[in-house]
Scaffold this motif. Structure first.
Motif, short mmCIF file in Angstrom:
data_model
loop_
_atom_site.label_atom_id
_atom_site.label_comp_id
_atom_site.label_asym_id
_atom_site.label_seq_id
_atom_site.Cartn_x
_atom_site.Cartn_y
_atom_site.Cartn_z
N ALA A 193 0.83 -1.21 0.00
CA ALA A 193 0.00 0.00 0.00
C ALA A 193 0.86 1.26 0.00
CB ALA A 193 -0.94 -0.01 1.20
N ASP A 194 2.11 1.14 0.47
CA ASP A 194 3.00 2.31 0.52
C ASP A 194 3.24 2.89 -0.87
OD1 ASP A 194 3.12 1.70 3.16
OD2 ASP A 194 5.13 0.83 3.11
N TYR A 196 1.13 3.10 -3.37
CA TYR A 196 0.00 3.95 -3.75
C TYR A 196 0.01 5.26 -2.96
CZ TYR A 196 -1.86 -0.14 -6.16
OH TYR A 196 -2.02 -1.21 -7.00
N GLU A 197 0.43 5.20 -1.69
CA GLU A 197 0.51 6.42 -0.88
C GLU A 197 1.58 7.36 -1.43
OE1 GLU A 197 1.23 5.06 3.06
OE2 GLU A 197 -0.74 4.09 3.27
N ALA A 198 2.71 6.78 -1.86
CA ALA A 198 3.77 7.61 -2.45
C ALA A 198 3.31 8.19 -3.78
CB ALA A 198 5.03 6.78 -2.64
N ALA A 200 0.24 8.94 -4.58
CA ALA A 200 -0.73 10.00 -4.31
C ALA A 200 -0.04 11.31 -3.96
CB ALA A 200 -1.65 9.56 -3.17
N ILE A 201 1.10 11.20 -3.26
CA ILE A 201 1.87 12.42 -2.94
C ILE A 201 2.41 13.05 -4.21
CG2 ILE A 201 3.94 13.26 -1.77
CD1 ILE A 201 3.48 11.08 0.35
N ASP A 205 -3.29 9.75 -8.80
CA ASP A 205 -4.42 9.26 -8.04
C ASP A 205 -5.51 8.76 -8.99
OD1 ASP A 205 -5.81 8.57 -5.83
OD2 ASP A 205 -6.13 10.61 -5.06
N LYS A 209 -3.16 6.03 -10.96
CA LYS A 209 -2.23 5.26 -10.13
C LYS A 209 -2.16 3.80 -10.59
CE LYS A 209 -5.64 4.07 -6.56
NZ LYS A 209 -6.03 4.25 -5.14
#
Length: 301
Positions: A193-194, A196-198, A200-201, A205, A209
């Protein structure tokens, strides 16, 4: 002493052990009897004239020469390639899109996964009979089309050579989506999941993504699904046998159906074996080409 040299010296003194091979022996024996031996028997029978009565009569390349001149065989091969061309892209793309949708952390998401997987566990016979009723001229599909168009529509889905093969392809896709969705779902849940979080930053998105992260990381699974679905499309039989029996006018008959017809209806087992060997070579070539043009090692790297 260098580490590699030391390791080689240690391994050199190790005694050979038969123990691992003894554990593999039952599986190898089972595969030999159920897979390898029938393959060699089929290759041998393809050079013979055999009708289940007496011993096979060796005739050399005659079956393959007759196969080259057989117009019905080339018709069935064209139908099989039609299944391949139209079914495989759908079975590669649609299950991936659905797997992304059902991979969300939402309430009752397991229920929706089960709904999509349900066609896989339905018997082929039951599914074929149900879809024959759906495709009937007075069936539910024509009734639905008549309702939304306000006209009396009676399309002969399974009795018109122009529509019959595509009607069966739709059933093949319907039955396969859930199976390949599960394969994709296993791959999606292995992506951290990290990432996708990176993303998004960095401003990636929504569906973007998935283009940046999901699809590149899912390429090994996409290759697997492409190979398996290609082999499945080349071996379509049950749906054709139940829904159309190869008709009308051989418009839905596949190579496997023709093999069955020659081997178990006409009792030309030698000729049927030649068809099987030819089909095996086609599937082998398609699999090799898939791995050549989409290299899984490069995808992982």
């Amino acid at each position: 002493m260098k580490p590699n040299a030391k390791l080689k010296k240690q391994n050199f003194g190790k005694k050979f052990s038969w123990t691992p091979y003894l554990f593999l022996l039952p599986a190898i024996a089972f595969l030999g009897l159920t897979s390898f031996l029938p393959v060699f028997q089929a290759i041998y029978l393809s050079f013979t004239n055999y009708d289940f009565v007496g011993s096979p009569e060796f005739i050399g390349w005659k079956n393959y020469l007759n196969l080259w001149k057989d117009q019905t065989f080339w018709k069935t091969l064209g139908n099989t390639l039609t299944y391949l061309i139209f079914a495989v892209p759908s079975l590669v793309i649609l299950p991936l899109a659905i797997a992304i949708l059902v991979n969300q952390k939402l309430r009752s998401i397991k229920f929706f996964r089960a709904i999509y997987y349900f066609p896989v566990i339905v018997s082929v016979v039951v599914a074929g009979i149900a879809w024959k009723w759906v495709y009937a001229q007075n069936g539910i599909l024509n009734y639905f089309l008549s309702t939304i168009s306000f006209q009396d529509i009676k399309i002969p889905w399974l009795t018109d050579p122009k529509t019959a093969i595509f009607a069966i392809i739709a059933v093949v896709i319907w039955r396969g989506i859930g199976y390949y969705m599960v394969i994709y779902l296993a791959g999606l849940q292995a992506i951290p999941a990290d990432l996708y979080e990176a993303a998004a930053i960095d401003g990636s998105d929504g569906w973007q993504k998935h283009l940046d992260i999901t699809i590149p990381l899912m390429k090994p699974y996409i290759i697997l699904v492409a190979v398996i679905s290609s082999i499945g499309a080349m071996k379509v039989f049950e749906e054709v046998y139940i829904m159309s029996q190869g008709g009308p006018a051989n418009s839905t008959k596949t190579v496997v159906y023709y093999l069955y017809d020659k081997g178990f209806t006409s009792l030309e087992m030698g000729y049927a074996s030649a068809i099987g060997v030819f089909l095996f070579l086609i599937i082998f070539i398609i699999s090799i080409l898939t791995f050549k043009f989409i290299n899984p090692a490069k995808s992982i790297g």
